[in-house]
Design a protein around this motif. Structure first.
Motif, short mmCIF file in Angstrom:
data_model
loop_
_atom_site.label_atom_id
_atom_site.label_comp_id
_atom_site.label_asym_id
_atom_site.label_seq_id
_atom_site.Cartn_x
_atom_site.Cartn_y
_atom_site.Cartn_z
N GLY A 119 0.83 -1.19 0.00
CA GLY A 119 0.00 0.00 0.00
C GLY A 119 0.87 1.24 0.00
N VAL A 120 0.41 2.26 -0.65
CA VAL A 120 1.17 3.50 -0.74
C VAL A 120 0.59 4.51 0.24
CG1 VAL A 120 1.89 5.39 -2.24
CG2 VAL A 120 1.72 3.07 -3.15
N THR A 121 1.45 5.09 1.06
CA THR A 121 1.02 6.12 1.99
C THR A 121 1.25 7.47 1.35
OG1 THR A 121 1.64 4.74 3.86
CG2 THR A 121 1.37 7.07 4.30
N LEU A 122 0.18 8.19 1.13
CA LEU A 122 0.29 9.50 0.50
C LEU A 122 0.67 10.55 1.53
CD1 LEU A 122 -2.95 9.48 -1.66
CD2 LEU A 122 -0.63 9.09 -2.44
N LYS A 123 1.46 11.48 1.10
CA LYS A 123 1.79 12.64 1.90
C LYS A 123 1.53 13.86 1.04
CE LYS A 123 5.18 10.54 4.93
NZ LYS A 123 4.20 9.85 5.66
N ALA A 124 1.09 14.93 1.67
CA ALA A 124 0.70 16.13 0.94
C ALA A 124 1.81 16.63 0.03
CB ALA A 124 0.27 17.23 1.91
N ASP A 125 3.04 16.67 0.52
CA ASP A 125 4.13 17.20 -0.28
C ASP A 125 4.41 16.32 -1.50
OD1 ASP A 125 6.04 19.33 -0.61
OD2 ASP A 125 7.57 17.81 -0.22
N GLY A 126 4.32 15.01 -1.33
CA GLY A 126 4.53 14.10 -2.45
C GLY A 126 3.47 14.26 -3.53
N VAL A 127 2.23 14.42 -3.11
CA VAL A 127 1.14 14.62 -4.07
C VAL A 127 1.32 15.96 -4.76
CG1 VAL A 127 -1.35 14.93 -4.32
CG2 VAL A 127 -0.45 13.11 -2.86
N ARG A 128 1.72 16.96 -4.01
CA ARG A 128 1.93 18.30 -4.59
C ARG A 128 3.02 18.24 -5.65
NH1 ARG A 128 5.06 23.14 -2.31
NH2 ARG A 128 4.38 24.79 -3.67
N LYS A 129 4.12 17.54 -5.38
CA LYS A 129 5.20 17.41 -6.35
C LYS A 129 4.71 16.68 -7.60
CE LYS A 129 8.94 17.52 -3.02
NZ LYS A 129 9.92 16.73 -2.29
N HIS A 130 3.92 15.64 -7.40
CA HIS A 130 3.38 14.89 -8.53
C HIS A 130 2.47 15.78 -9.39
CE1 HIS A 130 1.93 11.42 -10.76
NE2 HIS A 130 0.70 11.85 -10.55
N SER A 142 4.55 29.41 -0.42
CA SER A 142 3.97 30.08 0.75
C SER A 142 2.47 29.84 0.85
CB SER A 142 4.27 31.59 0.73
OG SER A 142 3.69 32.19 -0.40
N VAL A 143 1.76 29.89 -0.26
CA VAL A 143 0.31 29.62 -0.24
C VAL A 143 0.06 28.17 0.14
CG1 VAL A 143 -1.77 29.44 -1.67
CG2 VAL A 143 -0.32 31.46 -1.84
N TRP A 144 0.86 27.25 -0.42
CA TRP A 144 0.68 25.84 -0.10
C TRP A 144 0.85 25.61 1.41
CZ3 TRP A 144 -1.20 21.63 -2.41
CH2 TRP A 144 -1.01 20.41 -1.75
N SER A 145 1.96 26.08 1.96
CA SER A 145 2.23 25.81 3.38
C SER A 145 1.27 26.54 4.30
CB SER A 145 3.67 26.13 3.73
OG SER A 145 3.93 27.50 3.55
N ARG A 146 0.86 27.73 3.92
CA ARG A 146 -0.01 28.54 4.78
C ARG A 146 -1.47 28.09 4.70
NH1 ARG A 146 0.99 33.25 2.54
NH2 ARG A 146 -0.90 33.28 1.30
N GLU A 147 -1.95 27.70 3.53
CA GLU A 147 -3.39 27.47 3.35
C GLU A 147 -3.79 26.04 2.98
OE1 GLU A 147 -5.03 30.35 0.69
OE2 GLU A 147 -3.74 31.93 1.47
N LEU A 148 -2.97 25.36 2.20
CA LEU A 148 -3.44 24.11 1.62
C LEU A 148 -2.88 22.84 2.26
CD1 LEU A 148 -3.31 25.21 -2.10
CD2 LEU A 148 -5.28 25.19 -0.57
N ASP A 149 -1.67 22.90 2.77
CA ASP A 149 -1.03 21.70 3.30
C ASP A 149 -1.87 21.06 4.42
OD1 ASP A 149 1.23 19.86 3.42
OD2 ASP A 149 1.60 20.76 5.39
N GLY A 150 -2.31 21.84 5.38
CA GLY A 150 -3.11 21.31 6.49
C GLY A 150 -4.44 20.74 6.03
N VAL A 151 -5.08 21.42 5.10
CA VAL A 151 -6.36 20.94 4.57
C VAL A 151 -6.17 19.60 3.88
CG1 VAL A 151 -8.18 21.40 2.86
CG2 VAL A 151 -7.31 23.25 4.31
N PHE A 152 -5.11 19.51 3.09
CA PHE A 152 -4.83 18.26 2.37
C PHE A 152 -4.53 17.13 3.34
CE2 PHE A 152 -2.64 15.30 -0.32
CZ PHE A 152 -3.33 15.40 -1.51
N GLU A 153 -3.71 17.39 4.35
CA GLU A 153 -3.37 16.37 5.35
C GLU A 153 -4.62 15.90 6.09
OE1 GLU A 153 -0.65 14.69 5.94
OE2 GLU A 153 0.71 15.79 4.64
#
Length: 77
Positions: free
Chosen positions: A16-27, A39-50
Protein backbone atom coordinates in the motif's frame (compact mmCIF):
# COMPACT_ATOMS: atom_id res chain seq x y z
CA UNK A 1 14.95 -0.88 -20.71
CA UNK A 2 13.52 -2.64 -17.67
CA UNK A 3 14.75 -2.10 -14.16
CA UNK A 4 14.21 -4.87 -11.60
CA UNK A 5 13.97 -3.89 -7.95
CA UNK A 6 13.57 -5.98 -4.84
CA UNK A 7 11.07 -3.66 -3.18
CA UNK A 8 8.45 -1.32 -4.53
CA UNK A 9 9.55 2.27 -3.94
CA UNK A 10 5.94 3.42 -3.56
CA UNK A 11 4.88 1.05 -0.79
CA UNK A 12 8.18 -0.26 0.56
CA UNK A 13 6.99 -3.82 -0.01
CA UNK A 14 3.92 -3.66 2.25
CA UNK A 15 1.35 -3.50 -0.53
CA UNK A 16 0.00 0.00 0.00
CA UNK A 17 1.17 3.50 -0.74
CA UNK A 18 1.02 6.12 1.99
CA UNK A 19 0.29 9.50 0.50
CA UNK A 20 1.79 12.64 1.90
CA UNK A 21 0.70 16.13 0.94
CA UNK A 22 4.13 17.20 -0.28
CA UNK A 23 4.53 14.10 -2.45
CA UNK A 24 1.14 14.62 -4.07
CA UNK A 25 1.93 18.30 -4.59
CA UNK A 26 5.20 17.41 -6.35
CA UNK A 27 3.38 14.89 -8.53
CA UNK A 28 0.74 17.48 -9.49
CA UNK A 29 3.46 20.02 -10.29
CA UNK A 30 5.25 17.56 -12.58
CA UNK A 31 1.99 17.18 -14.50
CA UNK A 32 1.52 20.96 -14.68
CA UNK A 33 -1.69 20.78 -12.63
CA UNK A 34 -0.70 22.68 -9.52
CA UNK A 35 1.09 26.02 -9.83
CA UNK A 36 0.51 27.11 -6.23
CA UNK A 37 3.35 29.02 -4.59
CA UNK A 38 5.25 27.46 -1.70
CA UNK A 39 3.97 30.08 0.75
CA UNK A 40 0.31 29.62 -0.24
CA UNK A 41 0.68 25.84 -0.10
CA UNK A 42 2.23 25.81 3.38
CA UNK A 43 -0.01 28.54 4.78
CA UNK A 44 -3.39 27.47 3.35
CA UNK A 45 -3.44 24.11 1.62
CA UNK A 46 -1.03 21.70 3.30
CA UNK A 47 -3.11 21.31 6.49
CA UNK A 48 -6.36 20.94 4.57
CA UNK A 49 -4.83 18.26 2.37
CA UNK A 50 -3.37 16.37 5.35
CA UNK A 51 -6.73 16.41 7.17
CA UNK A 52 -8.45 15.13 4.03
CA UNK A 53 -5.96 12.27 3.73
CA UNK A 54 -6.38 11.36 7.40
CA UNK A 55 -10.16 11.20 6.89
CA UNK A 56 -9.70 8.90 3.90
CA UNK A 57 -7.35 6.63 5.87
CA UNK A 58 -9.80 6.40 8.80
CA UNK A 59 -12.70 5.60 6.49
CA UNK A 60 -10.61 3.02 4.65
CA UNK A 61 -9.69 1.34 7.92
CA UNK A 62 -13.35 1.23 8.94
CA UNK A 63 -14.38 -0.33 5.62
CA UNK A 64 -11.58 -2.88 5.89
CA UNK A 65 -12.68 -3.85 9.40
CA UNK A 66 -16.31 -4.25 8.36
CA UNK A 67 -15.37 -6.37 5.35
CA UNK A 68 -13.14 -8.56 7.50
CA UNK A 69 -15.96 -9.11 10.01
CA UNK A 70 -18.40 -10.03 7.25
CA UNK A 71 -15.94 -12.42 5.62
CA UNK A 72 -15.27 -14.07 8.97
CA UNK A 73 -19.02 -14.54 9.48
CA UNK A 74 -19.27 -16.22 6.08
CA UNK A 75 -16.38 -18.56 6.85
CA UNK A 76 -17.82 -19.54 10.22
CA UNK A 77 -21.44 -19.62 9.13
Amino acid sequence: MTRVVDTCSGCGGIGGVTLKADGVRKHLRMGGISQVSDSVWSRELDGVFERGLMTLYREGDEVSLKLTLELNKECLG
